[in-house]
Design a protein around this motif. Structure first.
Motif, PDB file in Angstrom:
ATOM      1  N   ARG A 266       0.835  -1.213   0.000  1.00  0.00           N
ATOM      2  CA  ARG A 266       0.000   0.000   0.000  1.00  0.00           C
ATOM      3  C   ARG A 266       0.865   1.256   0.000  1.00  0.00           C
ATOM      4  NH1 ARG A 266      -5.635  -1.251   3.024  1.00  0.00           N
ATOM      5  NH2 ARG A 266      -5.859  -3.375   2.239  1.00  0.00           N
TER       6      ARG A 266
ATOM      7  N   ALA B  92       1.016   3.914  -3.226  1.00  0.00           N
ATOM      8  CA  ALA B  92       0.665   5.331  -3.063  1.00  0.00           C
ATOM      9  C   ALA B  92       1.842   6.238  -3.383  1.00  0.00           C
ATOM     10  CB  ALA B  92       0.190   5.579  -1.631  1.00  0.00           C
TER      11      ALA B  92
ATOM     12  N   HIS C  18       0.482   9.166   4.262  1.00  0.00           N
ATOM     13  CA  HIS C  18       0.571   7.968   5.098  1.00  0.00           C
ATOM     14  C   HIS C  18      -0.601   7.905   6.080  1.00  0.00           C
ATOM     15  CE1 HIS C  18       2.685   5.735   8.558  1.00  0.00           C
ATOM     16  NE2 HIS C  18       2.319   4.840   7.692  1.00  0.00           N
TER      17      HIS C  18
ATOM     18  N   LEU D  76      -3.614   6.731   4.311  1.00  0.00           N
ATOM     19  CA  LEU D  76      -3.569   5.279   4.086  1.00  0.00           C
ATOM     20  C   LEU D  76      -3.934   4.520   5.356  1.00  0.00           C
ATOM     21  CD1 LEU D  76      -0.250   4.863   2.053  1.00  0.00           C
ATOM     22  CD2 LEU D  76      -2.567   4.602   1.152  1.00  0.00           C
TER      23      LEU D  76
ATOM     24  N   THR E  33      -8.913   1.617   4.074  1.00  0.00           N
ATOM     25  CA  THR E  33      -7.715   2.036   4.794  1.00  0.00           C
ATOM     26  C   THR E  33      -7.099   0.834   5.523  1.00  0.00           C
ATOM     27  OG1 THR E  33      -8.980   2.654   6.766  1.00  0.00           O
ATOM     28  CG2 THR E  33      -8.600   4.382   5.115  1.00  0.00           C
TER      29      THR E  33
END
Ligand code: RTP
Ligand code: MG
Length: 141
Positions: A26, A30, A86, A89, A102
């Motif tokens: 993840r 991103a 961050h 996320l 998330t």
């Protein structure tokens, strides 16, 4: 947009669930680069020092107990707008309030066992990265 660094911790619950790689994916998906990484089992003193800002909070003791309950994976992430990216996320602190998709919505069980930590400001990010990594162990690209 500024290139920032942030300090990220995969907490003991997520390590125990064997989702380190999924969480790293993840970050990479991103656009965040892992520029430092280590797996460790925090001592009580290390956990208390890391969370010293929360020492007066009612949840401090439980937080420290949880953070030393098993190994964690600590990383520095670098990228555009890394601190907020961050935290987006990760999702809300309480996984019951975390948005779908998330990390906390998908992997966390409770406000205590909430899978990940992320720095909340540029000032704290610098302090937290230095807490775990000497400058020679951060590989900026
Ligand atoms: P983190 O620092 O771990 O990234 O999480 P955060 O910014 O979303 O939350 P923060 O307010 O900094 O709290 C640090 C950690 O303490 C636990 N906590 N428990 N029982 C409670 O009310 C409570 N509030 C916070 C959580 O594990 C949180 O991640
Ligand atoms: Mg915090």
């Amino acid at each position: 947009m500024a290139i920032e660094r942030t300090l990220s911790i995969i907490k003991p619950d997520a390590v125990a669930k064997n989702v380190i790689g999924q969480i790293y994916s993840r970050f990479e998906g991103a656009g965040l680069k892992i520029v430092a990484s280590r797996m460790m089992h925090l001592s009580r003193a290390e956990a208390e020092g890391f969370y010293a800002v929360h020492a007066a909070r009612p949840f401090f003791k439980d937080l420290v107990e949880f953070m030393i309950s098993g190994p964690v994976v600590v990383q520095a992430l670098e990228g555009e707008n890394a601190i907020l990216k961050h935290r987006d996320l990760m999702g809300a602190t309480n996984p019951k309030e975390a948005a779908a998709g998330t990390i906390r919505a998908d992997f966390a069980d409770s406000i205590d066992a909430n899978a990940v930590h992320g720095s909340d400001s540029a000032e704290n990010a610098a302090i937290e990265i230095a807490y775990f990594f000497p400058a020679s162990q951060v590989f900026s690209r």
